[in-house]
Design an enzyme around this catalytic site. Structure first.
Site, PDB file in Angstrom:
ATOM      1  N   THR A  40     -39.641  35.227  54.550  1.00 28.86           N
ATOM      2  CA  THR A  40     -40.896  35.329  53.809  1.00 28.86           C
ATOM      3  C   THR A  40     -41.213  34.023  53.095  1.00 28.86           C
ATOM      4  O   THR A  40     -42.368  33.570  53.083  1.00 28.86           O
ATOM      5  CB  THR A  40     -40.800  36.473  52.782  1.00 28.86           C
ATOM      6  N   HIS A  43     -42.577  31.558  55.542  1.00 32.17           N
ATOM      7  CA  HIS A  43     -43.984  31.816  55.856  1.00 32.17           C
ATOM      8  C   HIS A  43     -44.901  31.275  54.764  1.00 32.17           C
ATOM      9  O   HIS A  43     -45.949  30.682  55.046  1.00 32.17           O
ATOM     10  CB  HIS A  43     -44.210  33.320  56.022  1.00 32.17           C
TER      11      HIS A  43
END
Length: 342
Positions: A40, A43
């Site tokens: 995450t 990203h």
């Protein structure tokens, strides 16, 4: 205090000074010791399509951490300064149907630490006491820092009974490797893990898988034959988010096989629903951890001798975050740790 911040709506992260968080009566202030870099976070750093939809800048990122409690709110009774803690990164509403029924991991209004609110890549982080896990038994700081993804692995691996079963894991990233270690520890007969990275497959071999298979060169069906399986795998753990991995898994399950899916696909893709129906395959989606049953299971597994040390492949001072993120994004590493204790 110093923190890693998504300051602008563009690729990159910035190490900068931000105000130290304040706490309310039910909150806990934690001095961060170590953090783990998650997909995450990659990203968000890359500022891809998902991040652009999920994140509002500026934001302190990060949700995998271990730290020491320095202050508690007046209503906090069972956590005290000096406690070593990790944090459940899903903050739930407490009032929806699932929360009130004790199924907090199914809360529809979940807010993610380091995604929907300021996170743990900082010298201090504040959390509601209900999201704080106190480590009551000794635990290595690197392992404590990755209890969040370890929980994903445990939640996925223990979705179905494993004793004596043959398990297929697609995706030898850090969570896939941790899930493989859990499956072996929980009594699976054979655990086969697949990937296209030889470096990650070698890490999987270190946790004791039966077969680490490079699917760029060898098919899952050939792996079955090598293990002596005649009817397919009993349990599948899909960790990659790759369409071809999911399709291959479905094609190599025994009748009545069960699949737990943690890997998050970038877009919709077709699967063989006729095979799923006629083979009576069960598919279960996994998101996060059960609060706090999974956390208890994690601690008990470690107390029982589960060794996750091979999964940790890099540790960097937080000031070297660019190098650490490049390592984590390489596709060749295990878990990468940032050290905030200096």
């Amino acid at each position: 205090m110093k923190a890693l911040v998504k300051q602008k709506a563009e690729p990159g992260l910035w190490l900068t000074d931000v105000p130290e968080p304040t706490i309310g009566p039910g909150d806990v202030l934690i001095k961060v010791l170590r953090t783990g870099i998650c997909g995450t976070d990659l990203h968000i750093r890359a500022w891809d399509g998902w991040a652009q939809q999920a994140v509002r800048t500026p934001l302190t990122v990060g949700h995998e951490f271990v730290g020491e409690v320095v202050e508690t709110g007046r209503d906090v009774a069972d956590i005290k300064p000096g406690d070593l803690v990790s944090g459940e990164g899903h903050l739930v509403c407490g009032s929806c149907r699932n929360c009130q029924a004790g199924r907090r991991h199914l809360c529809r209004a979940t807010v993610g630490l380091g995604v929907g609110r300021d996170g743990a890549f900082a010298e201090y982080v504040a959390l509601p006491a209900t999201n704080v896990w106190v480590h009551r038994v000794p635990v290595d700081l690197d392992i404590a820092a990755v209890f969040d993804p370890f929980g994903n692995a445990v939640h996925t691996a223990l979705s179905f009974p494993l004793v004596g079963e043959d398990v297929l894991i697609t995706g030898a990233g850090p969570i896939g490797i941790m899930a493989a270690a859990v499956a072996r520890h929980a009594g699976a007969r054979h655990v086969m893990i697949t990937d296209v990275s030889e470096q990650r497959l070698e890490l999987a071999r270190k946790v004791g898988v039966s077969l680490a298979l490079n699917v760029a060169h060898t098919s899952i069906e050939a792996g079955q034959r090598e293990l002596g399986l005649r009817e397919g795998f009993d349990v599948g753990l899909e960790m990659s988010g790759r369409p071809e991995a999911m399709r291959d898994m479905i094609g190599n399950m025994t009748h009545g096989g069960r699949i737990a899916v943690l890997g998050l696909a970038a877009e919709e893709f077709p699967v063989d629903w006729s095979r799923i129906v006629t083979s009576m395959i069960t598919i279960k989606g996994i998101y996060g951890r059960e609060m706090f049953e999974t956390w208890y299971a994690m601690s008990v597994l470690l107390e029982g001798g589960l060794d996750l040390a091979p999964v940790i492949t890099g540790r960097y001072p937080y000031q070297e975050f660019e190098t650490a993120f490049a390592d984590a994004a390489s596709g060749q590493s295990g878990k990468v740790i940032l050290d905030w204790s200096a």
